[in-house]
Design an enzyme around this catalytic site. Sequence first.
Site, PDB file in Angstrom:
ATOM      1  N   ASP A  12      31.685  43.251  37.906  1.00  0.00           N
ATOM      2  CA  ASP A  12      32.827  43.713  37.104  1.00  0.00           C
ATOM      3  C   ASP A  12      33.986  44.193  37.960  1.00  0.00           C
ATOM      4  OD1 ASP A  12      31.244  43.308  34.783  1.00  0.00           O
ATOM      5  OD2 ASP A  12      30.275  45.228  35.165  1.00  0.00           O
ATOM      6  N   HIS A  40      33.006  37.407  32.590  1.00  0.00           N
ATOM      7  CA  HIS A  40      34.314  37.642  33.175  1.00  0.00           C
ATOM      8  C   HIS A  40      35.279  37.829  32.030  1.00  0.00           C
ATOM      9  CE1 HIS A  40      33.194  36.463  37.143  1.00  0.00           C
ATOM     10  NE2 HIS A  40      32.928  35.228  36.808  1.00  0.00           N
TER      11      HIS A  40
HETATM   12  P1  GDP Z   1      34.370  40.285  36.731  1.00  0.00           P
HETATM   13  O1  GDP Z   1      33.041  40.105  36.114  1.00  0.00           O
HETATM   14  O2  GDP Z   1      34.300  40.665  38.170  1.00  0.00           O
HETATM   15  O3  GDP Z   1      35.279  39.144  36.485  1.00  0.00           O
HETATM   16  O4  GDP Z   1      35.030  41.560  36.038  1.00  0.00           O
HETATM   17  P2  GDP Z   1      35.211  41.873  34.473  1.00  0.00           P
HETATM   18  O5  GDP Z   1      35.958  40.799  33.848  1.00  0.00           O
HETATM   19  O6  GDP Z   1      33.963  42.300  33.846  1.00  0.00           O
HETATM   20  O7  GDP Z   1      36.022  43.234  34.580  1.00  0.00           O
HETATM   21  C1  GDP Z   1      37.273  43.287  34.977  1.00  0.00           C
HETATM   22  C2  GDP Z   1      38.091  43.886  33.850  1.00  0.00           C
HETATM   23  O8  GDP Z   1      39.206  44.437  34.415  1.00  0.00           O
HETATM   24  C3  GDP Z   1      38.599  42.864  32.855  1.00  0.00           C
HETATM   25  O9  GDP Z   1      38.741  43.463  31.609  1.00  0.00           O
HETATM   26  C4  GDP Z   1      39.926  42.456  33.448  1.00  0.00           C
HETATM   27  O10 GDP Z   1      40.860  41.982  32.477  1.00  0.00           O
HETATM   28  C5  GDP Z   1      40.380  43.748  33.999  1.00  0.00           C
HETATM   29  N1  GDP Z   1      41.196  43.672  35.190  1.00  0.00           N
HETATM   30  C6  GDP Z   1      41.098  42.844  36.279  1.00  0.00           C
HETATM   31  N2  GDP Z   1      42.007  43.200  37.210  1.00  0.00           N
HETATM   32  C7  GDP Z   1      42.677  44.267  36.704  1.00  0.00           C
HETATM   33  C8  GDP Z   1      43.711  45.108  37.210  1.00  0.00           C
HETATM   34  O11 GDP Z   1      44.202  44.970  38.310  1.00  0.00           O
HETATM   35  N3  GDP Z   1      44.129  46.132  36.387  1.00  0.00           N
HETATM   36  C9  GDP Z   1      43.584  46.363  35.163  1.00  0.00           C
HETATM   37  N4  GDP Z   1      44.041  47.367  34.443  1.00  0.00           N
HETATM   38  N5  GDP Z   1      42.607  45.600  34.673  1.00  0.00           N
HETATM   39  C10 GDP Z   1      42.155  44.574  35.433  1.00  0.00           C
END
Ligand code: GDP
Length: 424
Positions: A12, A40
Amino acid sequence: MVKAVVGANWGDEGKGKITDMLSKEADIIVRFQGGANAGHTIVNDYGKFALHTLPSGVFYDHTTSIIGNGVALNIPVLFKEVKEIVDRDVPMPKILVSDRAQIVMPYHILFDEYEEERLGGKSFGSTKSGIAPFYSDKYAKIGFQVNELFDEKTLREKLERVAVQKNVLLEHLYHKPALNVDELFNTMMEYKEMVEPYVCDVSAYLYQAIKEGKNILLEGQLGSLKDPDHGIYPMVTSSSTLAAYGAIGAGIPPYEIKKIITVVKAYSSAVGAGAFVSEIFGEEADELRRRGGDGGEFGATTGRPRRMGWFDCVASKYGCRIQGTTDVAFTVLDVLGYLDEIPVCVGYEVDGEVTTDFPTTGKLEKAKPILKTLPGWKSDIRGITKYEELPENCRNYIEFIEEQIGFPITMVSNGPGRDDIIYR
Ligand code: GDP
């Protein structure tokens, strides 16, 4: 050129967003491990999407999305996901599925549920997607590769053989109904129909693509600390989360992976059980969880509230090292803008000794965080596109962490969108 996008922490970290962003320049995006157990979240021009199996590049029409042999392939979930995005006006993505990918069987999901039920309070906090039973069977050599769907006689015989073994456990360990081979076989024939148009000899395809100089992204799931060898065993996932495994799970030479972009989150979050040294609780955690990510830190697959913590330099330094990081993408930094002061875990105290080296699980469970407090920047940094325009305390936070982890932060993500990125 092949690049890998992987996580340094517990998952995440925002890998989906970084992959989606880098996909603009990519021809091919490959998922090389894991299954539909993690998700994701991606925000782009089409809206907000939670992907579990599809690679994060499916939103561009110039990319080919590949499910590599290392993935735990849940065929109905894959096609449900395709339908969901197409129903929301995303053009039908070009998808290829490795003929060597193995199939998550309906009984893998049942076994996952039954085992968590049996373990009760001692459970691993599985997402019950069948991932652990799937990989156990893969390495016990009773799994089913996609190509096996196309030889009906052999498939049926193998299903019968495997059912004998499964039914002993179902009857005597779990006290649940036995498997019905006819039903299973029919399900496999449905799976065959769904997957047939996409089946491909992926390693041969990628061999050719590399020769032609195509840009290829390998997309990891979860992060270093969930790796079965190098993570917090046994509270790990069942397939390797490391960039090195990208070579195997996609079927390419290891030396072709030229860049390893490790995604590191500006604070910590984790799902499932296991040691989490910089964990915070109570109102402090609730507030970070509420403000975190894009709309709160809740599981993309399960909706479960994530465990929250301050940034952990010890875990992240190790997480980056074990990935073989060439670049760090530092994400969700904008979320921390509300804090007057930001604690950061800079060391662990284990049995009275201080260390910055990430220990094995037994010691990790005894570790106490050594916190250092940095001043906050108390402002909204979303929309900023130049590094110099970030508030000084914010730059200090980034540079402090860069020094602690020892790998270059070349990208800073300050929002969930594709363009919320600052290159250094
Ligand atoms: P992954 O499994 O590594 O892709 O991560 P997730 O999708 O579970 O979690 C990342 C969350 O953070 C998602 O809701 C993204 O939209 C959000 N996100 C990613 N980068 C950023 C950022 O720079 N700022 C904010 N506020 N949210 C982000």
